[in-house]
Scaffold this motif. Structure first.
Motif, PDB file in Angstrom:
ATOM      1  N   MET A  98     -16.230   4.241  -8.319  1.00 55.51           N
ATOM      2  CA  MET A  98     -16.066   3.355  -7.168  1.00 55.51           C
ATOM      3  C   MET A  98     -17.151   3.621  -6.139  1.00 55.51           C
ATOM      4  N   PRO A  99     -18.273   2.908  -6.276  1.00 55.50           N
ATOM      5  CA  PRO A  99     -19.400   3.171  -5.364  1.00 55.50           C
ATOM      6  C   PRO A  99     -19.074   2.871  -3.903  1.00 55.50           C
ATOM      7  N   VAL A 100     -18.232   1.897  -3.604  1.00 56.59           N
ATOM      8  CA  VAL A 100     -17.958   1.608  -2.179  1.00 56.59           C
ATOM      9  C   VAL A 100     -16.494   1.743  -1.790  1.00 56.59           C
ATOM     10  N   VAL A 101     -15.566   1.520  -2.742  1.00 57.18           N
ATOM     11  CA  VAL A 101     -14.158   1.689  -2.384  1.00 57.18           C
ATOM     12  C   VAL A 101     -13.925   3.147  -2.004  1.00 57.18           C
ATOM     13  N   GLY A 102     -13.253   3.342  -0.875  1.00 60.35           N
ATOM     14  CA  GLY A 102     -13.018   4.703  -0.396  1.00 60.35           C
ATOM     15  C   GLY A 102     -14.098   5.212   0.554  1.00 60.35           C
ATOM     16  N   LYS A 103     -15.124   4.382   0.733  1.00 59.86           N
ATOM     17  CA  LYS A 103     -16.227   4.800   1.611  1.00 59.86           C
ATOM     18  C   LYS A 103     -16.139   4.059   2.958  1.00 59.86           C
ATOM     19  N   PRO A 104     -16.556   4.727   4.019  1.00 57.06           N
ATOM     20  CA  PRO A 104     -16.514   4.076   5.340  1.00 57.06           C
ATOM     21  C   PRO A 104     -17.731   3.192   5.576  1.00 57.06           C
ATOM     22  N   VAL A 105     -17.914   2.189   4.688  1.00 60.99           N
ATOM     23  CA  VAL A 105     -19.080   1.304   4.839  1.00 60.99           C
ATOM     24  C   VAL A 105     -18.935   0.470   6.111  1.00 60.99           C
ATOM     25  N   ALA A 106     -20.077  -0.036   6.566  1.00 59.65           N
ATOM     26  CA  ALA A 106     -20.101  -0.802   7.824  1.00 59.65           C
ATOM     27  C   ALA A 106     -19.339  -2.108   7.676  1.00 59.65           C
ATOM     28  N   ARG A 107     -18.647  -2.490   8.713  1.00 57.50           N
ATOM     29  CA  ARG A 107     -17.928  -3.771   8.738  1.00 57.50           C
ATOM     30  C   ARG A 107     -18.900  -4.922   8.604  1.00 57.50           C
ATOM     31  N   LYS A 108     -18.478  -5.930   7.847  1.00 58.40           N
ATOM     32  CA  LYS A 108     -19.317  -7.116   7.658  1.00 58.40           C
ATOM     33  C   LYS A 108     -19.528  -7.873   8.970  1.00 58.40           C
TER      34      LYS A 108
END
Lengths: 757, 757
Positions: B1-11
């Motif tokens: 899961m490259p992005v699930v679980g990560k605090p990526v920036a809000r769209k």
């Protein structure tokens, strides 16, 4: 089929009749900017500099945009990408967009546009096919001024020609044709949140526009949305050109972060938008004593204008179709798309075919005259039947109604009673009758195979109303109606509850262009595939309501569900089915995706199954010529068309009538004129003459249905065909009346009198 | 899961920070009309007549619209359909919309609105639950002033109570709560061609609005389109009310065939839009000596206000959850949704639960005190573990993190170090610590089962960018971001190329409301089902590019495709895959459709699997109270939440922080006041007091992940939970500091000082 095959009322008729339809110029957005285009006054020249300063000081002006400000790539993405959104370094035709003046009002933009000055070093323009292909010609595109070239070789035509019993050789020329759609080009680009851009406008190909706007802005496709607005006619003219205006408006909208409106005046639309290619066709045909064609050598040139736009694919279609629907074992067709310094040419109903059809159908008439054969008979002898082999060696394996169109049209027009040789006619007013036969490959064919797919979506709403989205557009041709008929019957829904909305690139996947008479066939099939997914769910809802043992026991037709075993028993209506569908939470939406049947083409030999199916028609024109003045009237045109299945016979007849009149304009009056420097002289309806109701002959459309097994309810596609063979039918009728052969369109009284070439 | 679980920036972060987001009031349409609402000055009365004449003569006024002009049905379609779009015959609350003044400008409409006079015969209003349920009360709804009532019976609580070792009985009261979203209600209705209507606006439930507009206009669903605009907060307040304003604006737009804008001023929004229901909860709990609950009798009343709106379903959730997350074999819960002559109450984060949670969590604290048990310990004894049986006899079979939240929160907050009995505290400034535990049924549960499905669509564009449409909305909670993460990983696409657009009813099938913490779970699952259809096509494209023997040999992750056997070898990027997908003409779009896992409910006994899964949390509040002034500060709140899986931990923490503060406002300051005639007194932010950053305690969010096997990547849903247990945690901390028990919210210094009830 409760509605397929019926002349049900058009979905868009009432609003259009009442003036309630909203075209792009009826739209407005707050804070909108208006754009006026500054155009090249020269046909060809080096663009050394642009002086915006005076314009920029004008009241209301917010800016003047030139090529250096294009945020993305300054190239319209069609085939070759040679055309810029705004001229850069060179201007290549009279009327080419050079700068965009942006102001708070249209009037302010217009006033300022007059003050933009360009320092252009004029260069000698190339203004005709013959000039451009001359070996001495300066090179304006590539090494030979050709955008593209094709070669179709079947058998050995050169050898076969040598042994032909009779050889006929002629040159034919065809003119520009302006689309003259009621609504000119126009768009509004509206910037949204997060770098998005929505463009509303009149167009045929929202997905081409999607590509163009993304490229002009340097944005991702998922940041761009194209919404087609009610479109007042296209005829091919809104295939390529909306990409140009949409790209330009989007550039302005992005640079100023405000909505931007760009609507063409008629004069701008005629001067700058693409036209039908002028054609030059050299035909050499060999026959036996009975008129059977034994060899064919055809050279076909089109004048592509300053940029290639759609020339490569227009030329391909014309090349493949150049011999007409006639069997011949030895064929050699060569073709060239030539660059000149005139307005770029693109798509126009028929798409490269009317040029070669004029040539071919004139030629076969000449052969018939020379060999003393009835023109109908020579077509019976040579024309396609099931089993015939085309110029690309494709075997016509089904759905070939050509012979039936010949028989029905000639019977209805009383060919036998009316046809006699010109020599037998006398008097000042002379009648004549002429025939043409046409075939037409439906869809994009092998040349555009990678684009030949179509997506749709259907959602059954909870009240039973049905929302269909399509990727091909309604542009006045009746697509929304015909597709609603197909969707209704495929679902088992009442026609009145089904609506097909105008195209929005956010609603459906890229479905290719709305061209090539492909919409009924492609989007129709796609809707059927969507309906195929939804129908079992509707049947499940029906089975639950009816207490049926399973969906097999249930019938659903025309919005009524009942037990097969008890057709006169309990019934549930479509609204009840929808409510049940929602209650049991079955998915009420489906995408359809149809990939065209296969086609093939060898680019070296031009051999292959060029199109998956063909439509056919026969036109019989009747004329009356005043031998003293050269004036003539087309009195009647009988056209029999095989389109597989007429989904809506009324609309089929409408297409035949409209196409016929457009073909008559092409045959008898329409032409674009340029001065010696390549400046267009007649970019107005006062000077570009179109047929009116006064000119309309009696029209006699005949529907012939040779169903195609892959078509929706057997339909093929035929929207372009009605125009295609009108010019030679009229020209042949003129010959039949007068003994005078016109080989260069348009036919005009002065040509009949021999006062003009 | 490259992005699930990560605090990526809000769209949506950047545009919102830069002020570029466009809320409904930022939109305009040319030729737009402005609407100002005329409201009832009375809480209850007979509406005898309305005099529009003076208003209609005012400059700019185009009309004044009243109930008799509603083209469709004058009833907002929610549950019971008792609320009119415009008051008819009676007015039932102060601020109820009676007429719509329509003018060319807002100011003109406002000036004219003051001149509309109403002849209303005042009737005596019912202003509280106690008044309305009194036997002598006049009947304003049905035969008993109740919109709805429920009964949950497990075991035999009455008998079990008799034999309980200890019995505790108390009444608790909770106040109104105003949502106080940043953006008030507002819509623009735009009439289109062919009787269509598009409504743009701020909202949570576009499909409810779709129903409402169709019903107000008497139109088919496929003639109505709802487009959600960037929404500045909802918190439940934009579940029902946008149906009212959208219906009203659409009525105006249809009657005048012009766009119509209706945007509420803050004062209007507070006076007329739905609120959290005031609650009255009577609890009687029996325990053994160890604090183990052996019997529970709970009567729960909510004040529904003048119209039922969502009361029946709000009440259902509260009823089911009334006992809290505690095992008990004998439970009897009864509940009533009561009609009064005040503003209708609807959804508010927690949806009928915070009221009963305040009661239950206060009660269990009282029991712990009485039985001399640590409040943490009594929750360990009674709280749910896997295998526990709920009040509706549902066995908790998985994903139950309650105990872990208790342990983690109490450890982090140093409960052991901080907790001592009130009697042990001394001095003027006293510290206290309080705890609450909460469970929450995710989604609509058995009560809204028929609506618990969600549709999405995904289209891979030809440049590799991905367009996702959802049926649940982004309203500030971060749905677009979290769902883009899920879609990206499910497809194997890079997060940056995936965009989720705001909801448009033409893009996706009816997905039910955006409520009940269901969006991540429902739309997330739906996107995964769409991605599941697209992924094999991407793999096929990858296999062709990589020359793989089949799709099994290919891996696609984070936008990179490679051979499984050679992970460090040749790679193709997502853009290349998309180009190939288009070249081979695979369908680039798919609909996802997710139906919630099953739930059940017996309406007589209230027994069944009420929800498919539950989320859990433990809150520990710390306070400091000035014993002389009664003033207090909440100094720290530690909240541990089990949401199955934190798709985006940063957003989860944001939800915890925001919800906690909202819960603190509910606990300590927010209340709506009415005068004796039922007129609302404090419909302004100057008088309705909200917590500010000044009041914000230290917040300590803790993520606990007990994955749910049906959740997208294990996620359940928890957006509402952070608010729900804050009030009792604070109240329990106040008790712990002071020995003073507050049983009626909000907690105020005067109550601590005993100067107010």
């Amino acid at each position: 089929m409760p509605v397929v095959g019926k002349p049900v009322a058009r979905k868009d008729a009432l609003d259009k009749l009442r003036g309630l339809a909203r075209y792009i110029d009826d739209y407005n957005f707050s804070d909108i900017l208006h754009i006026v285009t500054v155009r090249s006054p020269h046909a060809y020249g080096r663009l050394k500099s642009i002086d915006k300063s005076a314009a920029e000081r004008m009241p209301g002006v917010v800016g003047v945009i030139t090529a250096d400000q294009v945020p993305g790539k300054n190239a319209v993405p069609l085939v070759l990408e040679d055309e810029p959104f705004l001229a850069q370094d060179y201007v290549r035709f009279h009327g080419e967009p050079v700068a965009l003046v942006v102001a708070e009002s249209y009037e302010e933009a217009q006033a300022a546009a007059a003050l933009v000055t360009m320092d252009i070093e004029p260069l000698k323009p190339l203004l005709s096919i013959r000039d451009a292909i001359a070996e001495s010609a300066p090179k304006i595109y590539g090494s030979d001024n050709c955008f593209s070239r094709y070669n179709v070789e079947k058998g050995n035509a050169e050898e076969a020609m040598k042994s032909a019993k009779h050889v006929f050789e002629q040159e034919y020329e065809t003119p520009y044709q302006e689309h003259a759609y009621l609504e000119t080009n126009g768009v509004i680009a509206v910037p949204g949140i997060e770098g998005t851009m929505t463009v509303y406008g009149t167009m045929q190909c929202p997905f081409y526009v999607h590509d163009a706007v993304a490229q002009a802005l340097g944005r991702e496709r998922n940041q761009v949305r194209i919404v087609q607005t009610t479109t007042g006619g296209g005829f091919g003219g809104k295939e390529d050109f909306p990409s140009v205006v949409a790209g330009q408006a989007a550039i302005v909208a992005q640079l100023f972060n405000r909505p931007a409106k760009l609507i063409y005046k008629r004069e701008e639309d005629i001067i700058a938008s693409s036209k039908r290619h002028p054609g030059l066709i050299k035909m050499k045909i060999g026959t036996d004593d009975n008129g059977k064609i034994t060899a064919a050598l055809i050279d076909y040139y089109v004048d592509g204008g300053a940029y290639s736009t759609l020339t490569p694919i227009v030329l391909w279609r014309g090349t493949v179709h150049a011999l007409g629907p006639y069997e011949c074992d030895h064929v050699h067709i060569r073709s060239w798309g030539v660059a000149t310094n005139k307005v770029p040419c693109g798509a126009y109903r028929g798409f490269g075919s009317p040029q070669v059809i004029f040539a071919g159908e004139s030629m076969i008439d000449e052969i018939a005259v020379a060999l003393n054969i009835d023109p109908i008979e020579i077509r019976r002898i040579n024309g396609y039947k099931v089993g015939s082999s085309t110029a690309t060696s494709q075997i016509i394996d089904q759905s070939c109604g050509l012979m039936e169109t010949i028989e029905k049209a000639s019977a209805k027009a009383d060919w036998k009673g009316k046809w006699q040789k010109p020599e037998q006619r006398a008097g000042i007013l002379r009648k004549g009758v002429g025939v043409s036969t046409v075939y037409y490959g439906v869809g994009l064919g092998a040349g555009g195979k990678h684009l030949d797919r179509a997506g749709t979506s259907i959602t059954i709403m909870k009240d039973g109303s049905v929302h269909c989205a399509i990727g091909n557009v309604e542009m006045g041709q009746g697509a929304r109606t015909v597709l609603a008929q197909i969707a209704a019957d495929a679902l088992g829904a009442p026609y009145d509850l089904v609506n097909v909305v105008e195209t929005d690139t956010n609603l459906v996947p890229d479905s290719g262009p709305t061209v090539a008479s492909r919409t009924t066939f492609m989007s129709g099939n796609s809707l059927m595939l969507a309906a195929e997914q939804l129908r079992p769910r509707l049947l499940q809802a029906a089975a639950e309501l009816l207490g049926a043992p399973g969906t097999d026991a249930v019938e659903l037709i025309d919005g009524k569900a009942f037990l097969k075993a008890d057709p006169n028993g309990k019934q549930f209506g479509f609204r009840e089915l929808a409510a049940k569908l929602y209650a049991i939470r079955l998915m009420p939406s489906a995408f359809g995706w149809f990939i065209a049947p296969d086609s093939s083409y060898d680019k070296d030999t031009g051999q292959g199954n060029a199109y998956f199916v063909y439509s056919y028609c026969t036109n019989i024109a009747e004329v009356e010529v005043d031998m003293e003045t050269g004036e003539f009237r087309v009195t009647r045109i009988t056209s029999a068309h095989d389109m597989g299945k007429a989904i809506n016979p009324q609309q089929v007849e409408g297409q035949i009538e409209g196409g016929t009149l457009q073909g008559m304009g092409y045959a008898t009056m329409e032409e674009i004129r340029h001065d010696a420097n390549g400046r267009m002289l007649n970019n107005a309806f006062a000077t570009y003459i179109l047929p009116t109701t006064e000119d309309t002959p009696e029209l006699d459309p005949i529907i012939v249905e040779h169903a195609y097994d892959r078509g929706p309810y057997g339909a093929k596609g035929f929207g372009e065909v009605p125009l295609m063979g009108i010019a030679p039918a009229i020209s042949n009728a003129i010959y039949n009346a007068t003994g005078i052969r016109i080989r260069k369109l348009p036919i005009k009284p002065e040509k009949i009198l021999g006062l003009d070439e």
